[in-house]
Motif scaffolding. Structure first.
Motif, PDB file in Angstrom:
ATOM      1  N   ALA A 156      49.659  63.151  66.453  1.00  0.00           N
ATOM      2  CA  ALA A 156      49.530  62.545  67.782  1.00  0.00           C
ATOM      3  C   ALA A 156      49.787  63.526  68.916  1.00  0.00           C
ATOM      4  N   PRO A 157      48.997  64.600  69.005  1.00  0.00           N
ATOM      5  CA  PRO A 157      49.178  65.526  70.141  1.00  0.00           C
ATOM      6  C   PRO A 157      48.879  64.826  71.459  1.00  0.00           C
ATOM      7  N   THR A 158      49.679  65.161  72.470  1.00  0.00           N
ATOM      8  CA  THR A 158      49.500  64.553  73.789  1.00  0.00           C
ATOM      9  C   THR A 158      48.750  65.465  74.747  1.00  0.00           C
ATOM     10  N   HIS A 159      48.857  66.787  74.539  1.00  0.00           N
ATOM     11  CA  HIS A 159      48.268  67.767  75.445  1.00  0.00           C
ATOM     12  C   HIS A 159      47.517  68.835  74.642  1.00  0.00           C
ATOM     13  N   LEU A 215      33.574  70.911  70.007  1.00  0.00           N
ATOM     14  CA  LEU A 215      34.133  69.638  69.561  1.00  0.00           C
ATOM     15  C   LEU A 215      33.253  68.469  69.992  1.00  0.00           C
ATOM     16  N   LEU A 216      32.673  68.565  71.182  1.00  0.00           N
ATOM     17  CA  LEU A 216      31.752  67.512  71.623  1.00  0.00           C
ATOM     18  C   LEU A 216      30.536  67.440  70.714  1.00  0.00           C
ATOM     19  N   ASP A 217      29.968  68.601  70.379  1.00  0.00           N
ATOM     20  CA  ASP A 217      28.788  68.630  69.516  1.00  0.00           C
ATOM     21  C   ASP A 217      29.074  67.995  68.159  1.00  0.00           C
ATOM     22  N   ALA A 218      30.312  68.174  67.692  1.00  0.00           N
ATOM     23  CA  ALA A 218      30.697  67.625  66.386  1.00  0.00           C
ATOM     24  C   ALA A 218      31.248  66.209  66.491  1.00  0.00           C
ATOM     25  N   LYS A 219      31.237  65.650  67.705  1.00  0.00           N
ATOM     26  CA  LYS A 219      31.797  64.317  67.950  1.00  0.00           C
ATOM     27  C   LYS A 219      33.243  64.227  67.465  1.00  0.00           C
ATOM     28  N   ALA A 220      34.003  65.296  67.780  1.00  0.00           N
ATOM     29  CA  ALA A 220      35.377  65.385  67.284  1.00  0.00           C
ATOM     30  C   ALA A 220      36.412  65.547  68.387  1.00  0.00           C
ATOM     31  N   LEU A 221      35.978  65.615  69.660  1.00  0.00           N
ATOM     32  CA  LEU A 221      36.934  65.917  70.730  1.00  0.00           C
ATOM     33  C   LEU A 221      38.007  64.856  70.885  1.00  0.00           C
ATOM     34  N   SER A 222      37.629  63.610  70.749  1.00  0.00           N
ATOM     35  CA  SER A 222      38.545  62.517  71.064  1.00  0.00           C
ATOM     36  C   SER A 222      39.615  62.340  69.998  1.00  0.00           C
ATOM     37  N   LEU A 223      40.867  62.651  70.368  1.00  0.00           N
ATOM     38  CA  LEU A 223      42.034  62.270  69.575  1.00  0.00           C
ATOM     39  C   LEU A 223      42.741  61.183  70.384  1.00  0.00           C
ATOM     40  N   GLU A 226      33.092  60.145  79.323  1.00  0.00           N
ATOM     41  CA  GLU A 226      32.677  58.996  78.518  1.00  0.00           C
ATOM     42  C   GLU A 226      33.394  58.957  77.176  1.00  0.00           C
ATOM     43  N   VAL A 227      33.602  60.145  76.591  1.00  0.00           N
ATOM     44  CA  VAL A 227      34.228  60.222  75.270  1.00  0.00           C
ATOM     45  C   VAL A 227      35.730  59.962  75.343  1.00  0.00           C
ATOM     46  N   ILE A 228      36.388  60.528  76.364  1.00  0.00           N
ATOM     47  CA  ILE A 228      37.840  60.344  76.524  1.00  0.00           C
ATOM     48  C   ILE A 228      38.104  59.850  77.949  1.00  0.00           C
ATOM     49  N   LEU A 260      51.951  69.791  72.483  1.00  0.00           N
ATOM     50  CA  LEU A 260      50.892  70.616  73.071  1.00  0.00           C
ATOM     51  C   LEU A 260      50.180  71.420  71.992  1.00  0.00           C
ATOM     52  N   VAL A 261      48.862  71.266  71.921  1.00  0.00           N
ATOM     53  CA  VAL A 261      48.060  72.010  70.955  1.00  0.00           C
ATOM     54  C   VAL A 261      47.698  73.368  71.540  1.00  0.00           C
ATOM     55  N   THR A 262      47.954  74.424  70.775  1.00  0.00           N
ATOM     56  CA  THR A 262      47.465  75.750  71.130  1.00  0.00           C
ATOM     57  C   THR A 262      46.507  76.210  70.039  1.00  0.00           C
ATOM     58  N   ALA A 263      45.285  76.568  70.458  1.00  0.00           N
ATOM     59  CA  ALA A 263      44.256  76.947  69.494  1.00  0.00           C
ATOM     60  C   ALA A 263      43.856  78.406  69.630  1.00  0.00           C
ATOM     61  N   ALA A 264      44.555  79.169  70.480  1.00  0.00           N
ATOM     62  CA  ALA A 264      44.187  80.563  70.725  1.00  0.00           C
ATOM     63  C   ALA A 264      44.860  81.495  69.722  1.00  0.00           C
ATOM     64  N   LEU A 265      44.324  82.712  69.620  1.00  0.00           N
ATOM     65  CA  LEU A 265      44.936  83.739  68.789  1.00  0.00           C
ATOM     66  C   LEU A 265      46.264  84.163  69.403  1.00  0.00           C
TER      67      LEU A 265
END
Length: 497
Positions: free
Chosen positions: A245-248, A259-267, A290-292, A202-207
């Motif tokens: 390989a994060p799953t969540h 992430l969408l603007d940078a075309k980076a959302l899809s892992l 469409e992306v994921i 699980l990815v956590t990106a918050a402070l």
């Protein structure tokens, strides 16, 4: 109503759940962190030893048993070890945001009895000033020592696991005491909704201080999932996570938009993306699908005092993608084993949203959590229409207008100030300030912006400034905020059209 198969756990406390997972499959990953030197993994054995060392540290410096230990910490493995150790050692941690101003932090610390303030080396100067002002002894900790001592389980369901802070209706910091039983239940509920299992990642990106980090850290540990951590979020940091390989992931919509603007959302490994803080625009959701196309999306609505209250689940998102886009305007249906009621509804069925469930931290004598949000129910679905007290949510952060207005009105050039939230596709809401000049004064928005930034966290500072001669008022003299909010929204729409 969806059928939630929420199984009764074998343990009553969050700590027991976490220790049960840490005692299994010792070589599997507990934490994967991105740092300056790249990705590094801590096994469950490694994390258990670091937590044991943190228990010894807190026992030696934390004061009397049960004393809360405030801490200035960033998002890193050592902070997670200290968080768990605080619960196990009966010295619960109260993580605070180093980016808050001295005034805000001082208000938090004055509400925490005890003599210790913990901090990382990066915050020594700030901690020193706070310690001098509050009489607390500063303890600087970089990495906790490791220890092979066994971790002591906490079996008291009423014990405090940790303490969070949120803003009250006046904007002053307010403690939220997180106890073992409801925190464990939150792990069960969120684990079910996110389909989270042992050895998921699980990815956590918050402070670290924020409920977006603390809540997800607690949920991951309670479900035996590995935490994938970034000290600070960036598009580059997100892309660097692909090898693990994060799953969540649980994100706020503004980050998803970035992430969408940078075309980076899809892992490629992502199977579930949870989000909260604000709705996702239907156009954005269509793009995401469409992306994921294989990922499930879950909107978790809640607050620091208890979350989730409701959930827009993966099936709801599939229905929205198929054409029922109005569902994206709702925050879904009641979470598992949660009851929702609209308190004192008006003629349109709109009132304050109350929730009752086993995973709320702050409730009244009858078990109801008063969310402060105004909403209505349409069938099983909850729609929010506003916020009691006019709370603004900008990028997942709560902003209370009164706090900002008081700061602005303390400036010599300002006679009166009102701030309102303006709908924003990326951040959920931005902040517009309407300012009436003091007699004979001239308003300089850039000067006011700098003045506000000295006393408020950056996300509370208005982004748009409007100088007006007088506030609109009703016959009783009360400012008509709705009129200002509508005006701000119209002007924002005109600027972007």
């Amino acid at each position: 109503m969806p059928h939630w198969n929420l199984i009764a756990p074998p343990f009553e406390t969050w700590s027991e759940r976490v220790l049960d997972h840490l005692g299994r499959d010792l070589d599997s990953a507990a934490i994967i962190a991105l740092g300056d030197d790249g990705l590094r993994t801590w096994s469950r054995r490694d994390f258990g030893r670091m937590t044991a060392g943190a228990v010894e540290l807190l026992t030696s410096v934390g004061g009397q048993p049960g004393a809360v230990v405030p801490a200035l910490l960033s998002t890193r493995p050592a902070s997670v070890a200290l968080l768990l150790a605080g619960a196990l050692a009966d010295h619960p941690l109260a993580p605070l945001a180093p980016r808050m101003t001295f005034h805000e932090l001082h208000a938090c610390l004055t509400g925490i009895p005890g003599e210790v303030l913990l901090c990382e080396p990066a915050w020594v100067d700030l901690a020193g000033q706070l310690g001098e002002a509050t009489g607390k002894r500063v303890v600087v900790i970089d990495e906790p020592p490791v220890s092979d001592h066994a971790l002591p389980p906490r079996r008291n369901p009423s014990a405090t696991a940790f303490v969070m802070h949120t803003s009250g209706t006046t904007g002053l910091p307010k403690q939220v005491v997180v106890r073992e039983r409801p925190l464990g239940r939150r792990g069960d509920v969120n684990g079910l909704l996110l389909d989270l299992h042992p050895n998921d990642r699980l990815v956590t990106a918050a402070l670290f201080h924020h409920v977006g980090a603390l809540g997800n850290i607690a949920v991951a540990l309670a479900n035996g999932a590995a935490l994938v951590m970034m000290p600070t979020f960036s598009v580059e940091a997100w892309r660097a996570l692909e090898p693990v390989a994060p799953t969540h992931a649980v994100l706020v919509p503004s980050v998803i938009e970035m992430l969408l603007d940078a075309k980076a959302l899809s892992l490629p490994s992502l199977t579930v993306i949870g989000y909260g803080g604000s709705p996702i625009h239907p156009d954005t959701m269509r793009t995401i699908q469409e992306v994921i196309p294989g990922a499930a999306f879950v909107n978790l609505f809640g607050q620091t005092e208890g979350s989730p209250v409701s959930v827009l689940d993966a099936a709801d998102h599939r229905r929205a993608a198929a054409g029922e886009v109005e569902l994206l305007s709702s925050v879904g249906r009641a979470a598992p084993e949660t009851e929702i009621r609209i308190h004192e509804p008006d003629a349109d069925g709109i009132g304050e949203v109350w929730a009752r469930g086993g995973h709320s931290f702050v409730v009244d004598e009858n078990g109801w959590q008063h969310t402060g949000d105004l909403g209505r129910l349409e069938g099983e679905y909850l729609y929010l229409v506003g916020r009691r007290g006019d709370k603004i949510i900008r990028g997942g952060e709560n902003v209370f207008p009164l706090e900002v207005e008081q700061v602005l009105e303390s400036h010599a050039s300002v006679r009166e100030a009102v701030v309102v939230g303006v709908p924003d596709r990326r951040l959920g809401e931005t902040i517009t300030a309407y300012v009436v000049p003091a007699s004979g004064a001239t308003i300089d928005p850039e000067e006011l912006r700098a003045y506000a930034r000295e006393q408020l966290a950056g996300f509370k500072v208005p982004t748009t400034w409007e100088v007006i001669e007088a506030m609109p008022r009703n016959p009783s003299g009360k400012v008509i905020r709705r009129e200002l909010a509508e005006r701000a929204a119209e002007e924002a729409a005109a600027r972007t059209s």
